[in-house]
Design an enzyme around this catalytic site. Structure first.
Site, mmCIF file in Angstrom:
data_model
loop_
_atom_site.group_PDB
_atom_site.id
_atom_site.type_symbol
_atom_site.label_atom_id
_atom_site.label_comp_id
_atom_site.label_asym_id
_atom_site.label_seq_id
_atom_site.Cartn_x
_atom_site.Cartn_y
_atom_site.Cartn_z
ATOM 1 N N LYS A 51 0.833 -1.221 0.000
ATOM 2 C CA LYS A 51 0.000 0.000 0.000
ATOM 3 C C LYS A 51 0.860 1.262 0.000
ATOM 4 O O LYS A 51 0.622 2.183 -0.775
ATOM 5 C CB LYS A 51 -0.902 0.055 1.258
ATOM 6 C CG LYS A 51 -1.879 -1.086 1.397
ATOM 7 C CD LYS A 51 -2.822 -0.854 2.561
ATOM 8 C CE LYS A 51 -2.148 -0.845 3.926
ATOM 9 N NZ LYS A 51 -1.504 -2.097 4.314
ATOM 10 N N ARG A 104 11.715 -1.019 10.640
ATOM 11 C CA ARG A 104 10.649 -0.631 11.564
ATOM 12 C C ARG A 104 10.610 -1.572 12.757
ATOM 13 O O ARG A 104 10.812 -2.771 12.612
ATOM 14 C CB ARG A 104 9.296 -0.663 10.840
ATOM 15 C CG ARG A 104 8.964 0.618 10.139
ATOM 16 C CD ARG A 104 7.727 0.525 9.300
ATOM 17 N NE ARG A 104 6.565 -0.057 9.966
ATOM 18 C CZ ARG A 104 5.329 -0.062 9.460
ATOM 19 N NH1 ARG A 104 5.110 0.491 8.272
ATOM 20 N NH2 ARG A 104 4.329 -0.600 10.100
ATOM 21 N N ARG A 131 12.034 -6.059 5.355
ATOM 22 C CA ARG A 131 11.783 -4.711 4.823
ATOM 23 C C ARG A 131 12.709 -3.678 5.460
ATOM 24 O O ARG A 131 12.986 -3.722 6.652
ATOM 25 C CB ARG A 131 10.324 -4.343 5.108
ATOM 26 C CG ARG A 131 9.949 -2.941 4.661
ATOM 27 C CD ARG A 131 8.461 -2.775 4.555
ATOM 28 N NE ARG A 131 7.803 -2.699 5.840
ATOM 29 C CZ ARG A 131 6.494 -2.423 5.986
ATOM 30 N NH1 ARG A 131 5.741 -2.248 4.911
ATOM 31 N NH2 ARG A 131 5.954 -2.367 7.182
ATOM 32 N N ARG A 152 0.046 -8.475 13.660
ATOM 33 C CA ARG A 152 -0.536 -7.529 12.689
ATOM 34 C C ARG A 152 -1.351 -8.275 11.620
ATOM 35 O O ARG A 152 -2.397 -7.795 11.179
ATOM 36 C CB ARG A 152 0.572 -6.700 12.030
ATOM 37 C CG ARG A 152 1.198 -5.700 13.012
ATOM 38 C CD ARG A 152 2.576 -5.224 12.570
ATOM 39 N NE ARG A 152 2.571 -4.485 11.337
ATOM 40 C CZ ARG A 152 3.628 -4.346 10.550
ATOM 41 N NH1 ARG A 152 4.786 -4.912 10.867
ATOM 42 N NH2 ARG A 152 3.544 -3.634 9.456
ATOM 43 N N ARG A 156 -9.284 0.798 9.175
ATOM 44 C CA ARG A 156 -8.818 -0.564 9.432
ATOM 45 C C ARG A 156 -9.850 -1.371 10.207
ATOM 46 O O ARG A 156 -9.602 -2.548 10.499
ATOM 47 C CB ARG A 156 -7.538 -0.501 10.269
ATOM 48 C CG ARG A 156 -6.245 -0.706 9.476
ATOM 49 C CD ARG A 156 -5.113 -0.492 10.437
ATOM 50 N NE ARG A 156 -3.900 -1.152 10.116
ATOM 51 C CZ ARG A 156 -2.851 -0.563 9.549
ATOM 52 N NH1 ARG A 156 -2.926 0.678 9.152
ATOM 53 N NH2 ARG A 156 -1.731 -1.220 9.388
HETATM 54 P P1 AMP Z 1 1.165 0.802 9.203
HETATM 55 O O1 AMP Z 1 2.332 1.709 9.000
HETATM 56 O O2 AMP Z 1 -0.035 1.164 8.363
HETATM 57 O O3 AMP Z 1 1.529 -0.666 9.068
HETATM 58 O O4 AMP Z 1 0.682 1.010 10.729
HETATM 59 C C1 AMP Z 1 1.566 0.741 11.800
HETATM 60 C C2 AMP Z 1 0.774 0.620 13.084
HETATM 61 O O5 AMP Z 1 0.105 1.858 13.372
HETATM 62 C C3 AMP Z 1 -0.342 -0.423 13.081
HETATM 63 O O6 AMP Z 1 0.133 -1.731 13.364
HETATM 64 C C4 AMP Z 1 -1.252 0.095 14.185
HETATM 65 O O7 AMP Z 1 -0.723 -0.169 15.470
HETATM 66 C C5 AMP Z 1 -1.165 1.612 13.961
HETATM 67 N N1 AMP Z 1 -2.213 2.046 13.018
HETATM 68 C C6 AMP Z 1 -2.031 2.536 11.752
HETATM 69 N N2 AMP Z 1 -3.201 2.817 11.172
HETATM 70 C C7 AMP Z 1 -4.163 2.515 12.077
HETATM 71 C C8 AMP Z 1 -5.585 2.575 12.072
HETATM 72 N N3 AMP Z 1 -6.278 2.982 10.994
HETATM 73 N N4 AMP Z 1 -6.237 2.189 13.202
HETATM 74 C C9 AMP Z 1 -5.574 1.791 14.299
HETATM 75 N N5 AMP Z 1 -4.237 1.681 14.367
HETATM 76 C C10 AMP Z 1 -3.524 2.041 13.268
#
Ligand code: AMP
Length: 211
Positions: free
Chosen positions: A13, A153, A122, A164, A88
């Site tokens: 994404k 990360r 990654r 996740r 999400r």
């Molecule tokens: P990402 O970079 O999109 O993989 O997000 C990293 C982390 O941020 C996720 O594992 C969640 O802990 C938090 N996070 C990101 N987007 C959301 C969302 N829409 N709702 C809740 N937690 C989020």
């Protein structure tokens, strides 16, 4: 055009969002990036978010929705935006319906067996957010796009990735039905091909839409 990018962690994404944002001149709004920035700066939101992101769990809906609502109200979103990683949950999608009108949801389907290796290998650029995989970096530690430092990360480790992926299956995958019923879901397949292949397919569909 207001677009959502949907897909499991590691589906690509963020990579697609960077390219789509350049091509269509729309801001790329990643809730994950917003949380990471807040964690780095030690803000109250960052302190709260860290306890969830470290475990691969979702930050509570109420906090997340409020952040997105504020962000979408800014001037640069008036002509369209790309949401990456939001919504999400069904609760977030229903909240979004109250303050935004989404035109299309780009859903990247991917074989789950590819994701663990993708995420654990990654590396991400600290400056521009571009993602790489150690298998193609040949030992490089800087970004080919902007020269920024590459890092891993904190949540890209096997235990947190598993959590996740479980969260995605339980809480995020139901959004596929939610947006299918609204008639705005566009389905794509993520593969290990270079990201430009999928980018071309997504653009071909978005170019057909009114802007
Ligand atoms: P990402 O970079 O999109 O993989 O997000 C990293 C982390 O941020 C996720 O594992 C969640 O802990 C938090 N996070 C990101 N987007 C959301 C969302 N829409 N709702 C809740 N937690 C989020």
């Amino acid at each position: 055009m207001n677009i959502i990018l949907l897909g499991a962690p590691g589906a690509g994404k963020g990579t697609q969002a960077t390219r789509l944002s350049d091509r269509y001149g729309m801001p790329h709004i990643s809730t994950g990036d917003i949380f990471r920035e807040n964690i780095k700066n030690g803000t109250p939101i960052g302190l709260l978010a860290k306890s969830y992101t470290d475990k691969g769990q979702l930050v509570p809906d109420e906090v997340t929705c409020e952040i997105v609502k504020d962000r979408l109200a800014r001037e640069d979103c008036k002509k369209g935006y790309l949401l990456d990683g939001f919504p999400r949950t069904i609760v977030q999608a229903e909240a979004l319906d109250k303050f935004a009108k989404i035109d299309a949801v780009v859903n990247i389907n991917i074989d789950f067996s590819l994701l663990m290796a993708r995420l654990c290998g990654r590396r991400v650029c600290r400056e521009c957010g571009e993602s790489y995989h150690i298998s193609t970096l040949g030992g490089a530690t800087t970004c080919a796009r902007c020269g920024g430092e590459l890092y891993q990360r904190k949540d890209d480790n096997p235990e947190t990735v598993q959590s996740r992926l479980n969260v995605y299956k339980d809480q995020t995958a139901p959004l596929i039905d939610y947006y299918t019923r609204k008639g705005i879901l566009l389905n794509f397949t993520g593969t290990d091909d270079p990201p430009e292949v999928l980018f071309g397919q997504i653009c071909a569909e978005l170019d057909k839409m009114d802007r």
